[in-house]
Design an enzyme around this catalytic site. Structure first.
Site, short mmCIF file in Angstrom:
data_model
loop_
_atom_site.label_atom_id
_atom_site.label_comp_id
_atom_site.label_asym_id
_atom_site.label_seq_id
_atom_site.Cartn_x
_atom_site.Cartn_y
_atom_site.Cartn_z
N GLU A 82 18.14 29.32 43.15
CA GLU A 82 19.44 29.01 43.72
C GLU A 82 20.53 29.72 42.92
OE1 GLU A 82 21.98 24.93 44.73
OE2 GLU A 82 20.65 24.96 42.99
N LYS A 184 21.75 24.04 52.51
CA LYS A 184 21.57 22.91 51.60
C LYS A 184 22.36 21.69 52.08
CE LYS A 184 22.08 21.72 46.67
NZ LYS A 184 22.56 22.23 45.36
N CYS A 217 17.35 22.54 45.27
CA CYS A 217 17.84 21.80 44.11
C CYS A 217 17.97 20.28 44.35
CB CYS A 217 19.14 22.41 43.62
SG CYS A 217 19.53 22.01 41.88
#
Length: 523
Positions: A82, A184, A217
């Protein structure tokens, strides 16, 4: 010079009727790259598009080198972390030069490498696509996406500047075709980006391993999209991350390993390497193997490529066959074999009584205390004996530990068993039930729950709790960031989860059963 870590885990299948069939290689070679990125020293200052491209090309040059090295090792899929191209700490306006509009692969077919003239302002997509094509591998990267709000969008969900900015994974096929795009959902203090209007459940298929799911993440801690992917039967997850480590419970490799075991999935995790932000820890994990890297204090601050052969876990590709393999955990220089056989060596067998159901059933102890761990008020009980059984409860949630310290009396290190049941509210909100055996940072009880990296004391132990969720992630971390595979794990129908371990290779830092109560997150 970048170092390579290569681990091969052989997998073969035999028929169930006794006659051995020719071995079928249900495996593939995966690679992840922990990237020491070139940062923009002033991320709050907007750059022109040419200047932003010049910055990203420096990181893309490193990606190109690593893709070549991965391909030389036979990698079929390569994952980058990321924020690996632009970095972090941008404002919504200062990231503008880094944005590209990424077409939806579900709506149109586009190969940026061979059709470079189709869209303007897609230089990064073109280079990533050509990288995948040149090295004949699937490539996953993370970048910044700009999407205009369509006319039919509810005005209240569209940002005031008329477009969305997303933290985005892109996936390219080995011929350069863009095959997946994921935005995300769970942002972590990311001022530059928007949360998508709806959670995106994004997968892509490969000829060598079947289906993979995409997360980024902070997503890994939440129901959407991670658990939804699991519930849809996805058993192989791609995990670019920029993870800031926090011991004792959420160090990168610690939780990556725990998630792979607890969710029974393959996890391909690529992290950033940045010492100032305490970012390191990447790996290729299956439920019974781990190839990982975690930098130690004083190590040169540089990238690390990991390559490993791992079994295919997609049931559709394998015709519902069950893959079994020898359980191994491999770090830079340490390996251990996990039997996970459902039984134990005679001298290491522990009784497994059910943990107490309420705090009232546990005798009060003068060594029970409340101490903060990971910003949560854990109830701890100290382990004062060489060998004993202890229970500790937080309300009606209780943890049971049976332990034997080895060798007896040789260490002054203090250990405690902690229990927490409640909602974590610092830097994110999520409900937990946790049983944790931890080494305290010092000799004082107030140090229990603080960060510790090293330990000398070895233990044989049984750790158990009765959880109100089936999503319990078990982990075992020993001295200097070495992972061990629990020798035995068991989940009972009543929610009881038991972890047993013996033959520890080094001193115990943390053993944990980390239960996520997703259904309580919004209460």
């Amino acid at each position: 010079m970048f170092l390579l870590v290569v681990v091969f885990v052989s997998v073969s299948l035999t028929s169930a009727v006794g006659q051995t069939e020719p071995a079928v290689d249900y495996s593939y070679v995966a690679a992840v790259y922990e990237h020491n990125l070139v940062l923009n020293p002033e991320p709050r200052v907007p750059l022109s598009r040419p200047a932003a491209l010049q910055h990203m090309q420096k990181n893309l040059d490193v990606y190109e080198e690593q893709a070549a090295l991965a391909a030389q090792q036979g990698a079929q899929i390569l994952v980058f972390p990321e924020d690996g191209l632009q970095g972090f700490n941008f404002s919504r306006s200062s990231i503008s030069g880094y944005l590209e509009t990424i077409p939806d692969p579900q709506q149109e077919s586009w190969n940026p490498c061979t059709e470079s003239g189709k869209y303007n302002n897609t230089e990064v997509l073109q280079r990533l696509s050509c990288m995948a094509r040149r090295h004949n591998l699937y490539l996953v990267a993370n970048m910044a996406d700009l999407q205009p709000c369509p006319l039919k969008t509810d005005p209240s969900s569209c940002p005031s500047d008329g477009h969305w900015q997303f933290n985005t994974n892109v996936v390219f096929r080995s011929d350069g075709l863009l095959v997946a795009r994921y935005h995300k959902h769970n942002l972590y203090f990311e001022e530059a980006f928007d949360t998508p209007p709806q959670p995106e459940i994004t997968t892509f298929d490969t000829p060598f391993a079947g289906k993979f799911g995409l997360i980024i993440c902070f997503d890994i801690l939440f129901h959407e999209p991670t658990v939804t992917l699991l519930e849809k039967g996805v058993r192989q997850l791609i995990f670019p991350t920029a993870w800031m480590n926090q011991l004792p419970l959420l160090d990168a490799i610690h939780f990556q390993r725990a998630f792979s075991i607890g969710a029974n999935v393959t996890l391909l995790a690529a992290n950033i390497r940045n010492d100032r932000l305490i970012m390191t820890g990447s790996g290729i994990y299956t439920p019974s193997s781990a190839t990982y890297h975690h930098a130690q204090k004083g190590d040169p601050e540089k990238g690390r490529l990991l390559v490993a052969r791992v079994p295919v876990l997609d049931p559709a590709l394998m015709g519902q066959n069950v893959v079994t393999q020898e359980g191994v955990v491999r770090g830079e220089s340490t390996s251990s074999t996990a039997t996970d056989s459902g039984h134990c060596h005679k001298e290491n067998c522990f009784d497994s009584p059910p943990p107490p159901e309420t705090a009232s059933s546990v005798l009060s102890s003068p060594t029970t205390l409340i101490s903060s761990m990971m910003y949560d008020p854990f109830t701890f009980i100290l382990l004062n004996e060489t060998e004993s059984k202890v229970n500790v409860c937080d309300g009606t949630f209780c943890c049971h530990l049976q332990y034997r310290r080895l060798p007896p009396g040789d260490s002054k290190e203090l250990y405690a068993l902690g229990a927490f049941a409640g909602t974590h509210t610092v830097n994110g909100r999520y409900a937990l039930q946790v049983c944790a055996l931890v080494r305290c940072a010092g000799s004082d009880v107030s140090s229990c729950g603080q960060e510790v990296e090293e330990a000398e004391s070895k233990m044989d132990f049984l750790l158990e709790g009765r959880f109100g969720t089936r999503y319990v992630y078990p982990s075992l971390l020993v001295n200097k960031f070495v992972l061990e595979q629990p020798e035995h794990l068991e989940t009972a129908a009543d929610g009881r989860v038991t972890m047993k371990h013996w033959n520890m290779t080094d001193g115990l830092v943390t053993a944990c059963l980390y239960g996520r109560m997703y259904h309580l997150d919004n209460e």
